[in-house]
Enzyme design. Sequence first.
Site, PDB file in Angstrom:
ATOM      1  N   ARG A 103      -7.016  -6.980 -10.267  1.00  0.00           N
ATOM      2  CA  ARG A 103      -7.777  -8.184 -10.631  1.00  0.00           C
ATOM      3  C   ARG A 103      -9.204  -7.781 -10.951  1.00  0.00           C
ATOM      4  O   ARG A 103      -9.582  -6.613 -10.844  1.00  0.00           O
ATOM      5  CB  ARG A 103      -7.789  -9.165  -9.455  1.00  0.00           C
ATOM      6  CG  ARG A 103      -8.312  -8.527  -8.164  1.00  0.00           C
ATOM      7  CD  ARG A 103      -8.554  -9.512  -7.066  1.00  0.00           C
ATOM      8  NE  ARG A 103      -8.784  -8.891  -5.782  1.00  0.00           N
ATOM      9  CZ  ARG A 103      -9.924  -8.332  -5.386  1.00  0.00           C
ATOM     10  NH1 ARG A 103     -10.964  -8.297  -6.212  1.00  0.00           N
ATOM     11  NH2 ARG A 103     -10.046  -7.798  -4.191  1.00  0.00           N
ATOM     12  N   GLY A 149     -10.025  -5.398   6.015  1.00  0.00           N
ATOM     13  CA  GLY A 149     -10.303  -4.772   7.305  1.00  0.00           C
ATOM     14  C   GLY A 149      -9.335  -5.161   8.408  1.00  0.00           C
ATOM     15  O   GLY A 149      -9.382  -4.591   9.497  1.00  0.00           O
ATOM     16  N   LYS A 165       0.810  -1.219   0.000  1.00  0.00           N
ATOM     17  CA  LYS A 165       0.000   0.000   0.000  1.00  0.00           C
ATOM     18  C   LYS A 165       0.844   1.269   0.000  1.00  0.00           C
ATOM     19  O   LYS A 165       0.434   2.293  -0.563  1.00  0.00           O
ATOM     20  CB  LYS A 165      -0.972  -0.028   1.176  1.00  0.00           C
ATOM     21  CG  LYS A 165      -2.088  -1.062   1.007  1.00  0.00           C
ATOM     22  CD  LYS A 165      -3.083  -1.002   2.141  1.00  0.00           C
ATOM     23  CE  LYS A 165      -4.306  -1.860   1.853  1.00  0.00           C
ATOM     24  NZ  LYS A 165      -4.007  -3.270   1.666  1.00  0.00           N
ATOM     25  N   VAL A 205     -15.304  -8.595  -7.387  1.00  0.00           N
ATOM     26  CA  VAL A 205     -16.542  -9.332  -7.162  1.00  0.00           C
ATOM     27  C   VAL A 205     -17.719  -8.593  -7.807  1.00  0.00           C
ATOM     28  O   VAL A 205     -18.616  -9.190  -8.399  1.00  0.00           O
ATOM     29  CB  VAL A 205     -16.798  -9.508  -5.649  1.00  0.00           C
ATOM     30  CG1 VAL A 205     -18.147 -10.179  -5.405  1.00  0.00           C
ATOM     31  CG2 VAL A 205     -15.680 -10.300  -5.002  1.00  0.00           C
ATOM     32  N   GLU A 257      -2.947   7.511   7.891  1.00  0.00           N
ATOM     33  CA  GLU A 257      -3.694   8.416   7.020  1.00  0.00           C
ATOM     34  C   GLU A 257      -4.704   9.214   7.831  1.00  0.00           C
ATOM     35  O   GLU A 257      -5.162   8.777   8.884  1.00  0.00           O
ATOM     36  CB  GLU A 257      -4.448   7.626   5.942  1.00  0.00           C
ATOM     37  CG  GLU A 257      -3.571   7.032   4.870  1.00  0.00           C
ATOM     38  CD  GLU A 257      -4.370   6.298   3.818  1.00  0.00           C
ATOM     39  OE1 GLU A 257      -3.812   6.063   2.736  1.00  0.00           O
ATOM     40  OE2 GLU A 257      -5.536   5.947   4.070  1.00  0.00           O
TER      41      GLU A 257
END
Length: 448
Positions: free
Chosen positions: A291, A165, A116, A294, A200
């Site tokens: 990718r 999460g 990240k 969903v 952040e």
Amino acid sequence: MFEKILIANRGEIALRVIRAAREMGIKTVAVHSTADVDAMHVRMADESVCIGPPPGTESYLSIPAIIAACEITGAQAVHPGYGFLSENATFVQALEDHEITFIGPSAAHIRIMGDKITAKDTMKKLGVPCVPGSDGGVPDLETARKVCEGIGYPVIIKATAGGGGKGMKLAQTADDLEMAFKTARSEGKVNFGNDEVYIEKYLGKPRHIEVQVFGDGKGTAVHLGERDCSLQRRHQKVFEEAPGPVITPELRDQIGKVCADAVAGIDYIGAGTIEFLYEDGEFFFIEMNTRLQVEHPVTEAIFGVDLVREQIRVAEGLPMSFTQDELELHGHAIEIRINAEKLPNFSPCPGKITQYHAPGGLGVRVDSALYDGYSIPPYYDSLIGKLIVHGRDRPEALARLNRALGELIVDGIDTTVPLFSALLEETAIHTGDYDIHWLERWLDDNMG
């Protein structure tokens, strides 16, 4: 052109890939664990190979087993679906070493976006707006205090390698920082083998907006609008729609161009999603998923494209079948994720399906691997299906969703279907007036 591809996944996404490949005249190979010998994706594929026992680590996550299945069947390419090995750079490199094509981005791009901090730094350089925060990882508590003083509280501490999460902790004030910092590091270490964290600014009432991008790997990329995925439980999406209820055409074009230019600038290939927090007219980058998502069907519905087909085309070296100017948005689409879970605690509920009936009619799509008599195994994710509706506008899509939910029958187990029926009675759902915290508050008030 590929003659045969292997799908390194299971369930509804494996079926989704099989269908696209069949329409293209490409044969398919299903892999499965011993627990999935009777699964629908195994029945529908042209060939199947058992790759191990039920635990995912010994089957669907086994790189040697999947490569062996490719070699046994002569599969020239692998589609990873989502989850499992879909964002595993080591897997992509292993396929390349065996001269097998990965239907997705390069190992280098997966590595960049999988970390990240590196992803945020890369996106900044490419002109994508980011959330104010630390410049890279935060090594200790003293550094964390300085960062937080600079950006102001509240803040969120995130594990660099986190996801789903896990490894995310909120510090509302300076008094909360030490515990949040230590807990985020600990969860990162336990769940991902990496205790590095970054910090952040925490936004009060943001929406989760993600932009679908697609590149040909040769410097050309397009965007296919945005999806609003703000209705979440424990950072897991449950209700997604496109276009976003609060995003204007001008904002869509603006952020879409920024995202398309960014991925074109790194010669990205295939489907990708750039995720943002959106508040008061501003977008803040949080991560990129390298990718298929969903929730990709809602984008397919409003643009009339097959994203899996496009993935296969560009992996073969062919150009995309559309340009940015040819992409026109039509109507509104909504997807709900149906899980085998028992309310109100959302505890997993595997078991045998005694009766299954999928809704139909205009504008209704069901992506599921269920059938009468199927036994849902307890070893994998609880997602058992996705109900997608498309209407001329948002009110029509919501009405269609309500009607389709009334037709859906899944007997023998508990599912999350009652949650969506209850949500459709809420004014906020119909007005679109919610943020990423709304559903958690609603659940506390109504199912706590």
